[in-house]
Design an enzyme around this catalytic site. Structure first.
Site, PDB file in Angstrom:
ATOM      1  N   TRP A  33       0.835  -1.206   0.000  1.00  0.00           N
ATOM      2  CA  TRP A  33       0.000   0.000   0.000  1.00  0.00           C
ATOM      3  C   TRP A  33       0.861   1.243   0.000  1.00  0.00           C
ATOM      4  O   TRP A  33       0.593   2.202  -0.730  1.00  0.00           O
ATOM      5  CB  TRP A  33      -0.975   0.011   1.179  1.00  0.00           C
ATOM      6  CG  TRP A  33      -1.954  -1.125   1.153  1.00  0.00           C
ATOM      7  CD1 TRP A  33      -2.122  -2.086   2.111  1.00  0.00           C
ATOM      8  CD2 TRP A  33      -2.907  -1.439   0.123  1.00  0.00           C
ATOM      9  NE1 TRP A  33      -3.109  -2.961   1.737  1.00  0.00           N
ATOM     10  CE2 TRP A  33      -3.604  -2.600   0.531  1.00  0.00           C
ATOM     11  CE3 TRP A  33      -3.241  -0.854  -1.094  1.00  0.00           C
ATOM     12  CZ2 TRP A  33      -4.614  -3.180  -0.246  1.00  0.00           C
ATOM     13  CZ3 TRP A  33      -4.248  -1.432  -1.873  1.00  0.00           C
ATOM     14  CH2 TRP A  33      -4.914  -2.573  -1.440  1.00  0.00           C
ATOM     15  N   LYS A  37     -12.453  -1.569   6.889  1.00  0.00           N
ATOM     16  CA  LYS A  37     -11.764  -2.380   7.890  1.00  0.00           C
ATOM     17  C   LYS A  37     -12.277  -2.129   9.305  1.00  0.00           C
ATOM     18  O   LYS A  37     -12.531  -3.070  10.024  1.00  0.00           O
ATOM     19  CB  LYS A  37     -10.257  -2.159   7.834  1.00  0.00           C
ATOM     20  CG  LYS A  37      -9.563  -2.979   6.758  1.00  0.00           C
ATOM     21  CD  LYS A  37      -9.163  -2.188   5.568  1.00  0.00           C
ATOM     22  CE  LYS A  37      -8.597  -3.059   4.456  1.00  0.00           C
ATOM     23  NZ  LYS A  37      -7.889  -2.273   3.465  1.00  0.00           N
ATOM     24  N   ASP A  53      -1.938   6.921   5.867  1.00  0.00           N
ATOM     25  CA  ASP A  53      -2.944   5.938   5.487  1.00  0.00           C
ATOM     26  C   ASP A  53      -3.217   5.097   6.742  1.00  0.00           C
ATOM     27  O   ASP A  53      -2.365   4.327   7.167  1.00  0.00           O
ATOM     28  CB  ASP A  53      -2.383   5.075   4.350  1.00  0.00           C
ATOM     29  CG  ASP A  53      -3.331   3.951   3.936  1.00  0.00           C
ATOM     30  OD1 ASP A  53      -4.414   3.819   4.536  1.00  0.00           O
ATOM     31  OD2 ASP A  53      -2.974   3.218   3.000  1.00  0.00           O
TER      32      ASP A  53
HETATM   33  C1  LIG Z   1      -7.217  -1.956   2.338  1.00  0.00           C
HETATM   34  C2  LIG Z   1      -6.152  -0.937   2.322  1.00  0.00           C
HETATM   35  C3  LIG Z   1      -6.029  -0.006   1.281  1.00  0.00           C
HETATM   36  C4  LIG Z   1      -6.902  -0.034   0.048  1.00  0.00           C
HETATM   37  O1  LIG Z   1      -8.116   0.504   0.306  1.00  0.00           O
HETATM   38  P1  LIG Z   1      -9.216   0.715  -0.854  1.00  0.00           P
HETATM   39  O2  LIG Z   1     -10.302   1.367  -0.080  1.00  0.00           O
HETATM   40  O3  LIG Z   1      -9.553  -0.638  -1.370  1.00  0.00           O
HETATM   41  O4  LIG Z   1      -8.617   1.582  -1.894  1.00  0.00           O
HETATM   42  C5  LIG Z   1      -5.045   0.952   1.374  1.00  0.00           C
HETATM   43  N1  LIG Z   1      -4.223   0.998   2.424  1.00  0.00           N
HETATM   44  C6  LIG Z   1      -4.297   0.110   3.439  1.00  0.00           C
HETATM   45  C7  LIG Z   1      -3.361   0.223   4.591  1.00  0.00           C
HETATM   46  C8  LIG Z   1      -5.258  -0.877   3.414  1.00  0.00           C
HETATM   47  O5  LIG Z   1      -5.349  -1.764   4.424  1.00  0.00           O
END
Ligand SMILES: *Cc1c(COP(=O)(O)O)cnc(C)c1O
Length: 355
Positions: free
Chosen positions: A99, A190, A166
């Protein structure tokens, strides 16, 4: 049979969230209409949107000067939207996984990107700690929890420039010092809601400093000015998010959730360390409380499919590791009860006894 939901995302939500959302699908706020068919401009939904944003401010103790937004496009769109709005010439990034690498790739469209450190050479099993932020960097981008590898930054780093993070997979799992960040973003699927909405927390005075023009939908200011209603928001996901937030408050808030998360993770890591068949993949000091990654020891590798089947028969769902890592991953998000962790540990013990 009771299912224990260890999926990494979309993932388990509280019963409270699911029941209340289901009820609103039948009859939303006594309107006699379904949540699926109401206008986002109705006063009942505007109240939901406002309350959810206020609760996020309260739960995360967000200082004044910040706005909470609900956006589209997932965390993945934030990889591009963040540098579009904040990167003028140069930014620093920490490469802690797939990511983070995707965020780095997008930032390079907008300016110079200094990757201050990377743990790629060890398949991202740790979080680099020795690095210096280069002069002239405008922000430092981190990924607080690396969902695929099970590593987590347990504290907000101390650096002299604003942070962008993020927090898709650990938001609301621990208290955060929001004042260190000019932007926090998280896909909701999540720890907050079903897929479809992305949370952004923005320090408003950090905006408006880049020289490039920004298309309307990609400009955070657009969404601030319209209270996240510039275009049609994902009504159902936002309604579900509000239920989760209410449940978090009822649970005692973020500190109380953090304590529960620490207990749950310790139960599973203790078993991984004790069990003769398994070994954890992340270095102990960086182990994630949200995603616990483990594999069978080299000498037991041939048992991988057997354990997967054995666990499935016991009601364990979603423990297969990410395809890039293999092995197993149990995600222990806020809504996962301790009893599910205990059931997984029991399964690992029974499997050990058979071998
Ligand atoms: C799941 C995840 C993403 C991707 O998220 P989307 O909403 O599918 O774009 C990005 N960063 C992290 C840390 C994730 O766990």
């Amino acid at each position: 049979m009771k299912k224990h939901n260890f999926y990494a995302g979309p993932s388990i939500l509280s019963e409270y969230t699911i029941k209340n959302t289901a009820a609103a699908v039948e009859n939303f706020a006594n309107t006699g209409l379904s949540l699926l068919e109401i206008s986002h401009r109705s006063k009942e939904f505007i109240a939901v949107n406002d309350e959810a944003q206020e609760l996020i401010k309260e739960l995360l103790d967000i200082p004044s000067g910040y706005e909470v937004l609900f956006l589209g496009g997932g965390a993945s769109l934030q990889f591009c939207m963040a540098p579009f709005n904040f990167l003028n010439k140069k930014a620093s990034y920490l490469d802690t996984g797939v990511w983070a690498s995707k965020a780095i790739k997008e930032a390079k469209f907008f300016g110079e990107v200094d990757v201050v450190a990377s743990s790629k050479n060890k398949n991202y099993t740790y979080i680099p700690k020795d690095y210096t932020i280069s002069a002239g960097s405008e922000y430092f981008h981190i990924t607080t929890n690396n969902t695929i590898y099970g590593t987590e930054l347990h504290e907000d780093p101390n650096v002299s420039i604003p942070l962008i993070s993020d927090m898709s997979s650990d938001i609301f799992s621990r208290p955060v010092d929001v004042s260190k960040y000019e932007l926090i973003y998280a896909g909701a699927q999540k720890n907050l809601a079903p897929a479809g909405v992305t949370l952004a927390i923005i320090r408003t005075d950090a905006l408006g400093k880049v020289e490039r023009p920004i298309p309307t939908m990609l400009n955070y200011q657009t969404h601030i000015d319209s209270k996240s209603m510039f275009n049609t928001p994902p009504v159902v996901a936002i309604y579900a998010a509000l239920q989760t937030l209410k449940w978090y408050k009822e649970q005692g808030g973020i500190k109380a959730l953090q304590k529960k998360n620490e207990v749950k993770a310790a139960i599973l890591y203790d078993e991984i360390d004790r069990n003769k068949l398994f070994v954890g993949t992340a270095v102990p000091e960086d182990r994630s409380l949200m995603n616990v990654c483990f594999v069978l020891k080299e000498e037991y590798k041939e048992l991988e499919a057997d354990f997967a089947n054995f666990a499935a028969a016991k009601g364990m769902v979603g423990i297969k590791g990410h395809r890039s890592v293999g092995g197993f991953r149990a995600s222990l998000y806020n809504a996962l009860p301790k009893s599910s962790v205990e059931a997984l540990v029991e399964t690992m013990k029974e499997f050990e006894q058979q071998h």
